[in-house]
Design a protein around this motif. Sequence first.
Motif, PDB file in Angstrom:
ATOM      1  N   ARG A  18      60.297  10.568   7.032  1.00 33.39           N
ATOM      2  CA  ARG A  18      58.587  10.513   7.571  1.00 33.39           C
ATOM      3  C   ARG A  18      57.903   9.213   7.879  1.00 33.39           C
ATOM      4  O   ARG A  18      59.087   8.469   7.786  1.00 33.39           O
ATOM      5  CB  ARG A  18      57.821  11.386   6.408  1.00 33.39           C
ATOM      6  CG  ARG A  18      57.696  10.260   5.174  1.00 33.39           C
ATOM      7  CD  ARG A  18      56.978  10.317   4.328  1.00 33.39           C
ATOM      8  NE  ARG A  18      55.799   9.738   3.905  1.00 33.39           N
ATOM      9  CZ  ARG A  18      54.726   9.756   3.002  1.00 33.39           C
ATOM     10  NH1 ARG A  18      55.170  10.756   1.769  1.00 33.39           N
ATOM     11  NH2 ARG A  18      53.755   8.752   3.315  1.00 33.39           N
TER      12      ARG A  18
ATOM     13  N   ASP B 215      55.790  18.026   4.751  1.00 33.65           N
ATOM     14  CA  ASP B 215      55.548  17.278   5.269  1.00 33.65           C
ATOM     15  C   ASP B 215      55.433  15.794   4.620  1.00 33.65           C
ATOM     16  O   ASP B 215      56.074  14.650   5.193  1.00 33.65           O
ATOM     17  CB  ASP B 215      54.721  17.007   6.553  1.00 33.65           C
ATOM     18  CG  ASP B 215      55.639  18.610   7.193  1.00 33.65           C
ATOM     19  OD1 ASP B 215      56.598  19.243   7.625  1.00 33.65           O
ATOM     20  OD2 ASP B 215      54.866  18.837   7.972  1.00 33.65           O
ATOM     21  N   ASN B 216      54.853  15.613   3.110  1.00 37.24           N
ATOM     22  CA  ASN B 216      55.057  14.906   2.426  1.00 37.24           C
ATOM     23  C   ASN B 216      55.644  14.301   1.834  1.00 37.24           C
ATOM     24  O   ASN B 216      56.287  12.551   1.317  1.00 37.24           O
ATOM     25  CB  ASN B 216      54.074  14.678   2.069  1.00 37.24           C
ATOM     26  CG  ASN B 216      52.162  15.026   2.019  1.00 37.24           C
ATOM     27  OD1 ASN B 216      51.860  14.033   3.056  1.00 37.24           O
ATOM     28  ND2 ASN B 216      51.693  16.211   1.452  1.00 37.24           N
TER      29      ASN B 216
ATOM     30  N   VAL C 248      44.091  19.906  13.004  1.00 40.45           N
ATOM     31  CA  VAL C 248      45.525  18.843  12.478  1.00 40.45           C
ATOM     32  C   VAL C 248      46.689  19.717  11.266  1.00 40.45           C
ATOM     33  O   VAL C 248      45.763  20.707  10.393  1.00 40.45           O
ATOM     34  CB  VAL C 248      45.899  17.592  12.123  1.00 40.45           C
ATOM     35  CG1 VAL C 248      46.773  17.346  11.013  1.00 40.45           C
ATOM     36  CG2 VAL C 248      44.737  17.071  12.672  1.00 40.45           C
ATOM     37  N   ARG C 249      47.331  21.236  11.848  1.00 37.58           N
ATOM     38  CA  ARG C 249      48.049  21.666  10.934  1.00 37.58           C
ATOM     39  C   ARG C 249      49.214  21.328  10.534  1.00 37.58           C
ATOM     40  O   ARG C 249      50.160  20.777  11.015  1.00 37.58           O
ATOM     41  CB  ARG C 249      48.347  23.439  11.473  1.00 37.58           C
ATOM     42  CG  ARG C 249      48.134  23.498  11.963  1.00 37.58           C
ATOM     43  CD  ARG C 249      47.468  25.200  11.239  1.00 37.58           C
ATOM     44  NE  ARG C 249      46.803  25.741  12.211  1.00 37.58           N
ATOM     45  CZ  ARG C 249      45.707  26.514  11.479  1.00 37.58           C
ATOM     46  NH1 ARG C 249      45.242  26.612  10.524  1.00 37.58           N
ATOM     47  NH2 ARG C 249      44.780  26.674  12.194  1.00 37.58           N
ATOM     48  N   LYS C 250      49.277  21.575   9.151  1.00 40.42           N
ATOM     49  CA  LYS C 250      50.405  19.764   8.206  1.00 40.42           C
ATOM     50  C   LYS C 250      50.843  20.219   6.896  1.00 40.42           C
ATOM     51  O   LYS C 250      49.687  21.261   6.419  1.00 40.42           O
ATOM     52  CB  LYS C 250      49.506  18.822   8.188  1.00 40.42           C
ATOM     53  CG  LYS C 250      50.829  17.868   7.124  1.00 40.42           C
ATOM     54  CD  LYS C 250      49.613  16.673   7.122  1.00 40.42           C
ATOM     55  CE  LYS C 250      51.458  15.538   6.083  1.00 40.42           C
ATOM     56  NZ  LYS C 250      49.984  14.037   6.350  1.00 40.42           N
ATOM     57  N   SER C 251      52.440  21.209   6.953  1.00 38.65           N
ATOM     58  CA  SER C 251      52.387  21.292   5.844  1.00 38.65           C
ATOM     59  C   SER C 251      52.846  20.559   4.386  1.00 38.65           C
ATOM     60  O   SER C 251      53.015  19.647   4.562  1.00 38.65           O
ATOM     61  CB  SER C 251      54.347  22.207   5.926  1.00 38.65           C
ATOM     62  OG  SER C 251      54.829  22.716   4.927  1.00 38.65           O
TER      63      SER C 251
END
Length: 101
Positions: free
Chosen positions: A95, A89-90, A83-86
Amino acid sequence: MSARIFKPAKTAMQSGAARTKEWVLDYDAAIARQVEPLMGWTSSADTRPQVRLEFATKEEAIAYAERYGIPYRVDEPNPRHLVRKSYADNFRFGRLGTWTH
Protein backbone atom coordinates in the motif's frame (compact mmCIF):
# COMPACT_ATOMS: atom_id res chain seq x y z
CA MET A 1 -44.03 31.58 -12.90
CA SER A 2 -41.15 29.36 -13.94
CA ALA A 3 -40.12 25.89 -12.87
CA ARG A 4 -36.88 24.04 -12.36
CA ILE A 5 -36.42 20.48 -13.61
CA PHE A 6 -33.56 18.60 -11.94
CA LYS A 7 -32.41 15.27 -10.60
CA PRO A 8 -31.97 15.48 -6.80
CA ALA A 9 -28.57 14.74 -5.27
CA LYS A 10 -27.91 12.18 -2.60
CA THR A 11 -28.30 13.65 0.88
CA ALA A 12 -25.44 13.60 3.36
CA MET A 13 -27.43 11.39 5.73
CA GLN A 14 -27.77 8.41 3.42
CA SER A 15 -25.26 6.07 1.87
CA GLY A 16 -27.53 4.69 -0.84
CA ALA A 17 -28.99 6.31 -3.93
CA ALA A 18 -32.63 6.19 -2.80
CA ARG A 19 -34.92 8.90 -4.19
CA THR A 20 -32.25 10.10 -6.62
CA LYS A 21 -33.50 8.21 -9.69
CA GLU A 22 -36.48 10.46 -10.49
CA TRP A 23 -36.54 13.85 -12.13
CA VAL A 24 -38.24 16.57 -10.08
CA LEU A 25 -40.18 19.66 -11.19
CA ASP A 26 -40.15 22.44 -8.57
CA TYR A 27 -41.90 25.76 -9.04
CA ASP A 28 -40.06 29.01 -8.36
CA ALA A 29 -41.70 31.53 -6.05
CA ALA A 30 -43.67 34.21 -7.89
CA ILE A 31 -43.79 36.62 -4.94
CA ALA A 32 -41.34 37.12 -2.08
CA ARG A 33 -42.00 35.77 1.39
CA GLN A 34 -43.03 38.19 4.10
CA VAL A 35 -42.49 38.16 7.85
CA GLU A 36 -45.76 37.80 9.73
CA PRO A 37 -45.96 40.61 12.31
CA LEU A 38 -47.71 38.63 15.06
CA MET A 39 -45.55 35.50 15.32
CA GLY A 40 -42.52 36.47 13.25
CA TRP A 41 -42.85 33.49 10.89
CA THR A 42 -42.18 33.83 7.20
CA SER A 43 -45.19 33.24 5.02
CA SER A 44 -46.31 33.63 1.45
CA ALA A 45 -49.62 33.77 -0.37
CA ASP A 46 -48.10 31.74 -3.21
CA THR A 47 -48.67 28.00 -2.67
CA ARG A 48 -47.04 26.72 -5.87
CA PRO A 49 -43.52 26.35 -4.40
CA GLN A 50 -44.99 23.75 -2.04
CA VAL A 51 -45.76 21.49 -5.03
CA ARG A 52 -43.06 19.00 -6.01
CA LEU A 53 -43.76 16.72 -8.97
CA GLU A 54 -41.67 13.61 -9.66
CA PHE A 55 -41.21 12.04 -13.10
CA ALA A 56 -39.44 8.88 -14.24
CA THR A 57 -37.56 10.63 -17.06
CA LYS A 58 -36.43 14.12 -17.97
CA GLU A 59 -38.50 13.99 -21.16
CA GLU A 60 -41.71 13.37 -19.17
CA ALA A 61 -41.01 16.41 -16.98
CA ILE A 62 -40.32 18.60 -20.01
CA ALA A 63 -43.47 17.34 -21.76
CA TYR A 64 -45.55 18.18 -18.67
CA ALA A 65 -44.13 21.70 -18.49
CA GLU A 66 -44.73 22.29 -22.20
CA ARG A 67 -48.25 20.83 -22.07
CA TYR A 68 -49.30 23.31 -19.37
CA GLY A 69 -47.28 26.25 -20.71
CA ILE A 70 -44.90 26.46 -17.76
CA PRO A 71 -41.58 28.12 -18.54
CA TYR A 72 -38.82 25.85 -17.28
CA ARG A 73 -35.08 25.39 -17.00
CA VAL A 74 -33.30 22.05 -16.84
CA ASP A 75 -30.38 21.54 -14.46
CA GLU A 76 -28.34 18.54 -15.59
CA PRO A 77 -26.90 16.37 -12.80
CA ASN A 78 -23.17 16.25 -12.19
CA PRO A 79 -21.62 12.81 -12.78
CA ARG A 80 -20.99 10.86 -9.60
CA HIS A 81 -17.56 9.31 -9.25
CA LEU A 82 -17.66 6.05 -7.35
CA VAL A 83 -14.50 4.75 -5.73
CA ARG A 84 -14.76 1.04 -5.06
CA LYS A 85 -12.35 0.07 -2.31
CA SER A 86 -12.10 -3.04 -0.24
CA TYR A 87 -11.57 -2.95 3.53
CA ALA A 88 -8.68 -5.36 3.02
CA ASP A 89 -6.87 -2.72 0.94
CA ASN A 90 -6.14 -0.84 4.18
CA PHE A 91 -3.83 -3.72 5.23
CA ARG A 92 -2.35 -4.62 1.84
CA PHE A 93 1.41 -5.30 1.69
CA GLY A 94 2.29 -2.84 -1.08
CA ARG A 95 0.00 0.00 0.00
CA LEU A 96 1.12 3.56 -0.76
CA GLY A 97 0.08 5.27 2.47
CA THR A 98 2.17 5.14 5.64
CA TRP A 99 1.10 3.56 8.89
CA THR A 100 0.34 6.06 11.63
CA HIS A 101 0.71 3.76 14.61
